[in-house]
Design a protein around this motif. Structure first.
Motif, PDB file in Angstrom:
ATOM      1  N   MET A 154       0.834  -1.189   0.000  1.00 44.40           N
ATOM      2  CA  MET A 154       0.000   0.000   0.000  1.00 44.40           C
ATOM      3  C   MET A 154       0.876   1.248   0.000  1.00 44.40           C
ATOM      4  N   GLU A 155       0.481   2.218  -0.781  1.00 48.51           N
ATOM      5  CA  GLU A 155       1.202   3.481  -0.789  1.00 48.51           C
ATOM      6  C   GLU A 155       0.998   4.204   0.540  1.00 48.51           C
ATOM      7  N   TYR A 156       1.970   4.979   0.920  1.00 50.94           N
ATOM      8  CA  TYR A 156       1.890   5.818   2.120  1.00 50.94           C
ATOM      9  C   TYR A 156       1.725   4.987   3.396  1.00 50.94           C
ATOM     10  N   GLU A 157       2.317   3.803   3.412  1.00 49.56           N
ATOM     11  CA  GLU A 157       2.229   2.927   4.578  1.00 49.56           C
ATOM     12  C   GLU A 157       2.860   3.573   5.811  1.00 49.56           C
ATOM     13  N   GLN A 158       4.002   4.253   5.625  1.00 51.88           N
ATOM     14  CA  GLN A 158       4.660   4.899   6.764  1.00 51.88           C
ATOM     15  C   GLN A 158       3.776   6.016   7.318  1.00 51.88           C
ATOM     16  N   LEU A 159       3.151   6.793   6.439  1.00 51.09           N
ATOM     17  CA  LEU A 159       2.259   7.864   6.899  1.00 51.09           C
ATOM     18  C   LEU A 159       1.084   7.267   7.664  1.00 51.09           C
ATOM     19  N   LYS A 160       0.540   6.184   7.156  1.00 47.80           N
ATOM     20  CA  LYS A 160      -0.572   5.518   7.842  1.00 47.80           C
ATOM     21  C   LYS A 160      -0.141   5.055   9.230  1.00 47.80           C
ATOM     22  N   ASP A 161       1.018   4.405   9.325  1.00 47.36           N
ATOM     23  CA  ASP A 161       1.519   3.903  10.609  1.00 47.36           C
ATOM     24  C   ASP A 161       1.766   5.049  11.602  1.00 47.36           C
ATOM     25  N   LEU A 162       2.413   6.114  11.127  1.00 51.50           N
ATOM     26  CA  LEU A 162       2.671   7.262  11.995  1.00 51.50           C
ATOM     27  C   LEU A 162       1.363   7.898  12.467  1.00 51.50           C
ATOM     28  N   THR A 163       0.397   7.997  11.572  1.00 50.47           N
ATOM     29  CA  THR A 163      -0.892   8.591  11.918  1.00 50.47           C
ATOM     30  C   THR A 163      -1.584   7.765  12.991  1.00 50.47           C
ATOM     31  N   CYS A 164      -1.555   6.451  12.849  1.00 54.64           N
ATOM     32  CA  CYS A 164      -2.156   5.565  13.852  1.00 54.64           C
ATOM     33  C   CYS A 164      -1.454   5.692  15.207  1.00 54.64           C
ATOM     34  N   GLN A 165      -0.139   5.764  15.181  1.00 59.76           N
ATOM     35  CA  GLN A 165       0.626   5.931  16.428  1.00 59.76           C
ATOM     36  C   GLN A 165       0.271   7.248  17.107  1.00 59.76           C
ATOM     37  N   LEU A 166       0.150   8.312  16.314  1.00 56.70           N
ATOM     38  CA  LEU A 166      -0.164   9.618  16.891  1.00 56.70           C
ATOM     39  C   LEU A 166      -1.592   9.669  17.415  1.00 56.70           C
ATOM     40  N   LEU A 167      -2.507   8.983  16.765  1.00 60.04           N
ATOM     41  CA  LEU A 167      -3.878   8.898  17.296  1.00 60.04           C
ATOM     42  C   LEU A 167      -3.861   8.256  18.682  1.00 60.04           C
ATOM     43  N   LYS A 168      -3.105   7.181  18.837  1.00 60.09           N
ATOM     44  CA  LYS A 168      -3.005   6.507  20.135  1.00 60.09           C
ATOM     45  C   LYS A 168      -2.386   7.421  21.184  1.00 60.09           C
ATOM     46  N   LEU A 169      -1.336   8.135  20.804  1.00 62.56           N
ATOM     47  CA  LEU A 169      -0.680   9.039  21.754  1.00 62.56           C
ATOM     48  C   LEU A 169      -1.577  10.215  22.127  1.00 62.56           C
ATOM     49  N   ASN A 170      -2.336  10.714  21.173  1.00 57.94           N
ATOM     50  CA  ASN A 170      -3.276  11.802  21.446  1.00 57.94           C
ATOM     51  C   ASN A 170      -4.330  11.333  22.458  1.00 57.94           C
ATOM     52  N   ARG A 171      -4.841  10.134  22.260  1.00 58.22           N
ATOM     53  CA  ARG A 171      -5.841   9.570  23.177  1.00 58.22           C
ATOM     54  C   ARG A 171      -5.226   9.288  24.537  1.00 58.22           C
ATOM     55  N   GLN A 172      -3.977   8.851  24.534  1.00 59.23           N
ATOM     56  CA  GLN A 172      -3.269   8.609  25.797  1.00 59.23           C
ATOM     57  C   GLN A 172      -3.099   9.930  26.555  1.00 59.23           C
ATOM     58  N   ALA A 173      -2.756  10.991  25.853  1.00 59.30           N
ATOM     59  CA  ALA A 173      -2.605  12.302  26.494  1.00 59.30           C
ATOM     60  C   ALA A 173      -3.924  12.749  27.126  1.00 59.30           C
ATOM     61  N   ALA A 174      -5.022  12.496  26.441  1.00 67.88           N
ATOM     62  CA  ALA A 174      -6.330  12.861  26.989  1.00 67.88           C
ATOM     63  C   ALA A 174      -6.608  12.103  28.284  1.00 67.88           C
ATOM     64  N   LYS A 175      -6.227  10.833  28.342  1.00 64.14           N
ATOM     65  CA  LYS A 175      -6.420  10.039  29.561  1.00 64.14           C
ATOM     66  C   LYS A 175      -5.521  10.534  30.694  1.00 64.14           C
ATOM     67  N   VAL A 176      -4.292  10.861  30.352  1.00 65.63           N
ATOM     68  CA  VAL A 176      -3.351  11.388  31.346  1.00 65.63           C
ATOM     69  C   VAL A 176      -3.909  12.685  31.935  1.00 65.63           C
ATOM     70  N   TYR A 177      -4.388  13.549  31.064  1.00 61.30           N
ATOM     71  CA  TYR A 177      -4.944  14.827  31.513  1.00 61.30           C
ATOM     72  C   TYR A 177      -6.137  14.599  32.439  1.00 61.30           C
ATOM     73  N   GLN A 178      -7.011  13.683  32.067  1.00 64.93           N
ATOM     74  CA  GLN A 178      -8.182  13.389  32.883  1.00 64.93           C
ATOM     75  C   GLN A 178      -7.744  12.908  34.267  1.00 64.93           C
ATOM     76  N   ARG A 179      -6.753  12.014  34.312  1.00 68.85           N
ATOM     77  CA  ARG A 179      -6.246  11.506  35.591  1.00 68.85           C
ATOM     78  C   ARG A 179      -5.628  12.635  36.425  1.00 68.85           C
ATOM     79  N   CYS A 180      -4.857  13.495  35.789  1.00 69.31           N
ATOM     80  CA  CYS A 180      -4.225  14.605  36.512  1.00 69.31           C
ATOM     81  C   CYS A 180      -5.272  15.567  37.076  1.00 69.31           C
ATOM     82  N   ARG A 181      -6.319  15.809  36.310  1.00 67.90           N
ATOM     83  CA  ARG A 181      -7.397  16.689  36.787  1.00 67.90           C
ATOM     84  C   ARG A 181      -8.136  16.066  37.967  1.00 67.90           C
ATOM     85  N   GLU A 182      -8.348  14.755  37.892  1.00 71.48           N
ATOM     86  CA  GLU A 182      -9.062  14.065  38.972  1.00 71.48           C
ATOM     87  C   GLU A 182      -8.250  14.029  40.261  1.00 71.48           C
ATOM     88  N   THR A 183      -6.947  13.799  40.132  1.00 69.07           N
ATOM     89  CA  THR A 183      -6.096  13.686  41.316  1.00 69.07           C
ATOM     90  C   THR A 183      -5.528  15.036  41.754  1.00 69.07           C
TER      91      THR A 183
END
Length: 125
Positions: free
Chosen positions: A1-30
């Motif tokens: 598939m073309e742009y496989e590296q872009l796809k992989d990087l995009t998926c990784q960044l989506l996960k990290l973005n969601r992880q950051a949201a969870k971290v923020y939620q935990r920090c706000r709660e605590t």
């Protein structure tokens, strides 16, 4: 598939973005800030490295493919917003509205990139 590296990087960044949201939620709660050297810096460094690679790949892709409704400025802003989110997530005093808007904006652009690369709607990847 073309742009496989872009796809992989995009998926990784989506996960990290969601992880950051969870971290923020935990920090706000605590009410506790993340430790700079053991939590903030390693996470922010990882996001910075991946988002810079992603930005280069995505810019090349945008200029080559010229997808509808995706422009170079959005790619640049998304990379910058990701890096900001990766740091601010660890601080409970970060503005909720501003942080949430950045996370949603990043999510939206990353999902549009994936949708354009794969031809599948968000969530179908």
């Amino acid at each position: 598939m073309e742009y496989e590296q872009l796809k992989d990087l995009t998926c990784q960044l989506l996960k990290l973005n969601r992880q950051a949201a969870k971290v923020y939620q935990r920090c706000r709660e605590t009410g506790e800030k993340g430790d700079f050297y053991t939590q903030v810096k390693p996470f922010a460094d990882q996001v910075k490295e991946l988002s810079e690679k992603w930005e280069q790949e995505a810019m090349l892709w945008v200029h080559t493919v010229k997808p509808d409704n995706l422009f170079p400025i959005q790619i640049k802003n998304t990379s910058e917003n990701l890096q900001m989110v990766s740091v601010r997530a660890f601080f409970p005093d970060t503005s909720f509205k501003r942080f949430t808007n950045h996370v949603r904006s990043v999510e939206f652009i990353l999902e549009r990139v994936l949708e354009n690369i794969t031809g599948k709607p968000p969530g179908a990847h």
